[in-house]
Design a protein around this motif. Structure first.
Motif, PDB file in Angstrom:
ATOM      1  N   LYS A 144      81.812  70.502  72.220  1.00  0.00           N
ATOM      2  CA  LYS A 144      82.533  69.513  71.423  1.00  0.00           C
ATOM      3  C   LYS A 144      82.149  68.090  71.817  1.00  0.00           C
ATOM      4  O   LYS A 144      81.855  67.248  70.962  1.00  0.00           O
ATOM      5  N   ASP A 145      82.147  67.805  73.125  1.00  0.00           N
ATOM      6  CA  ASP A 145      81.798  66.452  73.570  1.00  0.00           C
ATOM      7  C   ASP A 145      80.337  66.126  73.271  1.00  0.00           C
ATOM      8  O   ASP A 145      80.002  64.984  72.941  1.00  0.00           O
ATOM      9  N   ALA A 146      79.447  67.132  73.391  1.00  0.00           N
ATOM     10  CA  ALA A 146      78.034  66.891  73.107  1.00  0.00           C
ATOM     11  C   ALA A 146      77.837  66.516  71.640  1.00  0.00           C
ATOM     12  O   ALA A 146      77.087  65.592  71.311  1.00  0.00           O
ATOM     13  N   THR A 147      78.533  67.222  70.751  1.00  0.00           N
ATOM     14  CA  THR A 147      78.414  66.913  69.322  1.00  0.00           C
ATOM     15  C   THR A 147      78.986  65.537  69.024  1.00  0.00           C
ATOM     16  O   THR A 147      78.438  64.778  68.216  1.00  0.00           O
ATOM     17  N   THR A 148      80.093  65.189  69.676  1.00  0.00           N
ATOM     18  CA  THR A 148      80.681  63.858  69.483  1.00  0.00           C
ATOM     19  C   THR A 148      79.711  62.773  69.946  1.00  0.00           C
ATOM     20  O   THR A 148      79.557  61.737  69.286  1.00  0.00           O
ATOM     21  N   VAL A 149      79.039  63.002  71.071  1.00  0.00           N
ATOM     22  CA  VAL A 149      78.060  62.042  71.578  1.00  0.00           C
ATOM     23  C   VAL A 149      76.928  61.865  70.581  1.00  0.00           C
ATOM     24  O   VAL A 149      76.474  60.746  70.308  1.00  0.00           O
ATOM     25  N   VAL A 150      76.466  62.977  70.007  1.00  0.00           N
ATOM     26  CA  VAL A 150      75.372  62.908  69.033  1.00  0.00           C
ATOM     27  C   VAL A 150      75.803  62.116  67.803  1.00  0.00           C
ATOM     28  O   VAL A 150      75.055  61.282  67.264  1.00  0.00           O
ATOM     29  N   ILE A 151      77.031  62.356  67.333  1.00  0.00           N
ATOM     30  CA  ILE A 151      77.524  61.659  66.149  1.00  0.00           C
ATOM     31  C   ILE A 151      77.650  60.161  66.424  1.00  0.00           C
ATOM     32  O   ILE A 151      77.277  59.327  65.601  1.00  0.00           O
ATOM     33  N   ASP A 152      78.183  59.808  67.599  1.00  0.00           N
ATOM     34  CA  ASP A 152      78.400  58.402  67.918  1.00  0.00           C
ATOM     35  C   ASP A 152      77.095  57.654  68.206  1.00  0.00           C
ATOM     36  O   ASP A 152      77.014  56.449  67.996  1.00  0.00           O
ATOM     37  N   HIS A 153      76.094  58.387  68.721  1.00  0.00           N
ATOM     38  CA  HIS A 153      74.847  57.703  69.100  1.00  0.00           C
ATOM     39  C   HIS A 153      73.673  58.654  68.854  1.00  0.00           C
ATOM     40  O   HIS A 153      73.131  59.263  69.781  1.00  0.00           O
ATOM     41  N   ILE A 154      73.263  58.762  67.592  1.00  0.00           N
ATOM     42  CA  ILE A 154      72.194  59.686  67.216  1.00  0.00           C
ATOM     43  C   ILE A 154      70.861  59.390  67.914  1.00  0.00           C
ATOM     44  O   ILE A 154      70.129  60.311  68.247  1.00  0.00           O
ATOM     45  N   PRO A 155      70.508  58.105  68.188  1.00  0.00           N
ATOM     46  CA  PRO A 155      69.211  57.851  68.846  1.00  0.00           C
ATOM     47  C   PRO A 155      69.039  58.550  70.185  1.00  0.00           C
ATOM     48  O   PRO A 155      67.903  58.648  70.670  1.00  0.00           O
ATOM     49  N   VAL A 156      70.115  59.054  70.782  1.00  0.00           N
ATOM     50  CA  VAL A 156      69.961  59.766  72.053  1.00  0.00           C
ATOM     51  C   VAL A 156      69.101  61.013  71.874  1.00  0.00           C
ATOM     52  O   VAL A 156      68.498  61.511  72.837  1.00  0.00           O
ATOM     53  N   LEU A 157      69.016  61.530  70.644  1.00  0.00           N
ATOM     54  CA  LEU A 157      68.218  62.732  70.397  1.00  0.00           C
ATOM     55  C   LEU A 157      66.726  62.463  70.481  1.00  0.00           C
ATOM     56  O   LEU A 157      65.928  63.406  70.481  1.00  0.00           O
ATOM     57  N   ARG A 158      66.321  61.203  70.530  1.00  0.00           N
ATOM     58  CA  ARG A 158      64.901  60.885  70.682  1.00  0.00           C
ATOM     59  C   ARG A 158      64.449  61.032  72.130  1.00  0.00           C
ATOM     60  O   ARG A 158      63.259  61.054  72.412  1.00  0.00           O
ATOM     61  N   VAL A 159      65.395  61.091  73.055  1.00  0.00           N
ATOM     62  CA  VAL A 159      65.070  61.126  74.485  1.00  0.00           C
ATOM     63  C   VAL A 159      64.687  62.552  74.874  1.00  0.00           C
ATOM     64  O   VAL A 159      65.357  63.522  74.481  1.00  0.00           O
ATOM     65  N   SER A 160      63.635  62.689  75.648  1.00  0.00           N
ATOM     66  CA  SER A 160      63.200  64.018  76.077  1.00  0.00           C
ATOM     67  C   SER A 160      64.184  64.606  77.089  1.00  0.00           C
ATOM     68  O   SER A 160      64.930  63.884  77.762  1.00  0.00           O
ATOM     69  N   GLU A 161      64.159  65.915  77.193  1.00  0.00           N
ATOM     70  CA  GLU A 161      65.064  66.595  78.130  1.00  0.00           C
ATOM     71  C   GLU A 161      64.786  66.158  79.568  1.00  0.00           C
ATOM     72  O   GLU A 161      65.706  65.989  80.371  1.00  0.00           O
ATOM     73  N   ARG A 162      63.510  65.952  79.912  1.00  0.00           N
ATOM     74  CA  ARG A 162      63.146  65.552  81.273  1.00  0.00           C
ATOM     75  C   ARG A 162      63.762  64.199  81.630  1.00  0.00           C
ATOM     76  O   ARG A 162      64.308  64.018  82.726  1.00  0.00           O
ATOM     77  N   SER A 163      63.702  63.253  80.688  1.00  0.00           N
ATOM     78  CA  SER A 163      64.292  61.932  80.942  1.00  0.00           C
ATOM     79  C   SER A 163      65.803  62.026  81.079  1.00  0.00           C
ATOM     80  O   SER A 163      66.406  61.358  81.930  1.00  0.00           O
ATOM     81  N   CYS A 164      66.433  62.860  80.240  1.00  0.00           N
ATOM     82  CA  CYS A 164      67.888  63.051  80.341  1.00  0.00           C
ATOM     83  C   CYS A 164      68.270  63.612  81.706  1.00  0.00           C
ATOM     84  O   CYS A 164      69.251  63.176  82.324  1.00  0.00           O
ATOM     85  N   ILE A 165      67.505  64.589  82.172  1.00  0.00           N
ATOM     86  CA  ILE A 165      67.798  65.201  83.475  1.00  0.00           C
ATOM     87  C   ILE A 165      67.673  64.173  84.594  1.00  0.00           C
ATOM     88  O   ILE A 165      68.520  64.102  85.504  1.00  0.00           O
ATOM     89  N   ASP A 166      66.610  63.350  84.545  1.00  0.00           N
ATOM     90  CA  ASP A 166      66.416  62.335  85.588  1.00  0.00           C
ATOM     91  C   ASP A 166      67.582  61.336  85.608  1.00  0.00           C
ATOM     92  O   ASP A 166      68.106  60.992  86.682  1.00  0.00           O
ATOM     93  N   CYS A 167      67.986  60.863  84.420  1.00  0.00           N
ATOM     94  CA  CYS A 167      69.102  59.907  84.357  1.00  0.00           C
ATOM     95  C   CYS A 167      70.395  60.549  84.844  1.00  0.00           C
ATOM     96  O   CYS A 167      71.170  59.936  85.588  1.00  0.00           O
ATOM     97  N   TRP A 168      70.643  61.788  84.415  1.00  0.00           N
ATOM     98  CA  TRP A 168      71.876  62.477  84.824  1.00  0.00           C
ATOM     99  C   TRP A 168      71.915  62.668  86.336  1.00  0.00           C
ATOM    100  O   TRP A 168      72.948  62.440  86.974  1.00  0.00           O
TER     101      TRP A 168
END
Length: 605
Positions: A144-168
């Motif tokens: 639910k929270d992941a879908t809400t994040v996508v709706i609120d900020h769609i450009p996050v889907l342009r980020v690769s999984e590797r970059s997301c993991i590093d930031c997290w």
């Protein structure tokens, strides 16, 4: 002569032809590139065969301006809504899985509105990256929270999984798992930043605020990590604040409004110098401590607003108004003047002045917003009831008319279109109309899940303000209280004071631990919370500060004894709390002195 004429004419014609030919070729090239860009943009907008958009910034500046000038005309032929509709009806056999289809799939599967399909995703063409990133968000935040994040900020889907993991990983190592979740939910754009820059910024925040407080303050203002700021800029502003106010007040100011570190030093220094000169250093310090955001406002804006208030009212009234509501100085003079004129037109001069004195924030909204809110309320409530509501809470005019409409529709759905009940609820708690409709619906659904529909209706009738809390906050508060006290006790606590559900789970946990320390046992803390549920809303840092002050003078056992005698003192204001501490210490010191004198008399006898 003929030859000379021919040579002359040939020479004459040859001179201008070269630039004309070159210019013609150049403009022909521009026209071709223009057509290619338009066609490419149209294809990418409708997501056909993953067409690539040619980089317009590779063209000359004049070409870009021409393209930007005429591009809207081309786009009017086919709107984005039509493109979305076309892309959703494409034959999946002929077209690969697109971003549109993927967003449509996740929004329909999770029951989320199709708002995701209206986002800025024309540049997202790699479905593999989209799916990997979305799966990562689901793993870390839940579906639910992941879908809400996508709706609120769609450009996050342009980020690769590797970059997301590093930031997290950087956020998790710096602040812990829960804080990382809160920061990402509050500001998904942080996943677009380089993990190295995030690490440097978090180190700068730790230097400024300390390890313990940095995570809490970044949850309040995650934009510090996402706005392209540098550690050097944050540290420069921090050193200036320390120079102007001293370490203690500087830390207090940044704690209340971490975004102040993003202000240019010239703005901070200029505004502070004006406040000192206009109101005196003591009053200026109180104003900054009360409303630190004023230091983010350029001195020209502050000067203009002060002059406008003195023009609208007399100087004494203006100064009193400013000291009561320092935040008014953050609004431009034109906004203040326009808002005052709107209030005068709606309720008259005398009532307008009374409303401003009662709620100074009423003149901080743009006039168009205020008029839109009033007309929207008039449609739902009628003119007389709207005036009654306005006189009770003029701050309602700060809500956009779209927000009021959506909140009214949500209340209409919840209360089964009972207009009398809705009007009564709104008159008792006008602030409920300042919450978006989806927030109200989410809060009600969470209450129904925990209490059932009948008890949920009783609860919101008793305290409509509970509908203003996000469903995530309500769920977290309920589950935390349930773990601490059990389901039956939680229902009693909520029935006695529904506001406990508006408290973040982290605040409840920290308050409970602080109470256990102050009272000497968890059992005493539970008994106190059952008698007075609002104790879970008291700041844990404040409780521990008072406890430590008493412990240093009286010892831990005596300090706990004092709190057991008068636990409600923990809810006092700062001034009253300091007086109580001084009285307790004075009484304990005098009692100790009398006991020592008695012992001396006994030994002499």
């Amino acid at each position: 002569t003929c030859n000379s004429r021919m040579e002359g004419s040939a020479l004459h014609s040859a001179i201008p032809r070269r630039p004309m030919a070159a210019g013609g070729i150049f403009f022909a090239f521009l026209y071709i590139m223009f057509c290619i860009n338009i066609t490419s943009f149209s294809r990418s907008d409708s997501n056909i065969a993953h067409a690539k958009v040619l980089p317009i910034f590779s063209l000359p500046a004049r070409t870009r301006s021409i393209r930007s000038k005429w591009l809207p005309i081309r786009l009017k032929i086919k709107t984005r809504a039509e493109n979305i509709e076309d892309s959703m009806t494409l034959d999946s056999k002929n077209v690969p899985v697109t971003v549109w289809e993927f967003l449509n799939e996740i929004s329909s599967e999770n029951g989320v509105a199709k708002k995701a399909l209206e986002g800025q995703s024309k540049n997202i063409v790699n479905s593999t990256v989209v799916k990997e990133t979305y799966d990562f968000l689901v793993n870390k935040l839940g579906t639910k929270d992941a879908t809400t994040v996508v709706i609120d900020h769609i450009p996050v889907l342009r980020v690769s999984e590797r970059s997301c993991i590093d930031c997290w990983d950087t956020l998790e190592q710096s602040f812990g798992h829960e804080a990382a979740r809160e920061i990402v939910r509050a500001s998904p754009a942080i996943l677009e930043r380089n993990s190295g820059s995030i690490h440097e910024l978090t180190q700068a925040m730790r230097t400024i605020l300390g390890d313990r407080s940095a995570g809490q303050y970044l949850k309040k203002s995650p934009r510090i990590l996402t706005g392209g700021h540098t550690p050097e800029r944050l540290l420069m502003s921090w050193r200036l604040l320390q120079t102007l106010f001293g370490p203690e007040l500087a830390q207090s100011v940044v704690g209340k409004n971490p975004g102040i570190l993003l202000s240019p030093p010239t703005t901070i220094n200029g505004t502070w110098e004006y406040l000192k000169e206009e109101f005196g250093e003591d009053s200026a310090e109180r104003m900054v401590s009360k409303s630190p955001g004023i230091l983010r406002t350029p001195p020209q804006t502050v000067t203009g607003t002060v002059a406008t208030l003195e023009e609208l009212f007399d100087r004494e009234t203006a100064i009193s108004f400013i000291l009561r509501c320092t935040a008014c100085l953050t609004s431009p003079a034109s906004t203040v003047r326009g808002a005052w004129e709107v209030l005068r037109q709606l309720v008259g001069d005398e009532d307008a002045l009374a409303l401003v004195q009662k709620t100074p924030m009423a003149i901080l909204s743009p006039p168009s917003t205020m008029l839109g809110a009033f007309h929207c309320l008039e449609i739902f409530l009628g003119y007389d009831t709207t005036l009654e509501l306005l006189k009770k809470n003029p701050g309602i005019l700060r809500a956009p008319n779209a927000t009021i409409s959506s909140s009214w529709e949500a209340l209409n759905h919840i209360l089964k279109e009972d207009s009398a009940s809705i009007t009564d609820m709104v008159l008792r708690c006008p602030e409920v109309l300042r919450s978006p409709g989806r927030t109200i619906r989410g809060a009600y659904e969470s209450l129904v899940a925990f209490l059932g529909e009948e008890k949920a209706l009783e609860l919101i009738t008793q305290n409509p303000a509970v509908l203003r809390s996000p469903s995530r906050t309500l769920r977290g508060a309920w589950l935390t209280l349930k773990d601490l006290f059990g389901k039956e006790t939680v229902e009693l606590l909520v029935a006695k004071n529904p506001d406990v559900l508006r408290t973040p789970s982290g605040t409840i946990l920290s308050a409970y631990k602080a109470l256990s320390t102050c009272l000497g046992s968890e059992e005493m803390a539970k008994q106190l919370v059952c008698r007075s549920p609002s104790m879970v809303r008291v700041s844990a840092d404040r409780m521990m500060q008072v406890y430590n002050q008493l412990s240093e003078v009286l010892g831990p056992a005596q300090a706990q004894q004092q709190f057991c005698k008068c636990p409600s003192v923990l809810k006092l204001g700062k001034g009253a709390m300091n007086k109580w501490i001084d009285a307790v210490i004075t009484e304990a010191t005098s009692r100790t002195a009398s006991i020592e004198l008695t012992d001396e008399d006994t030994s002499s006898h």
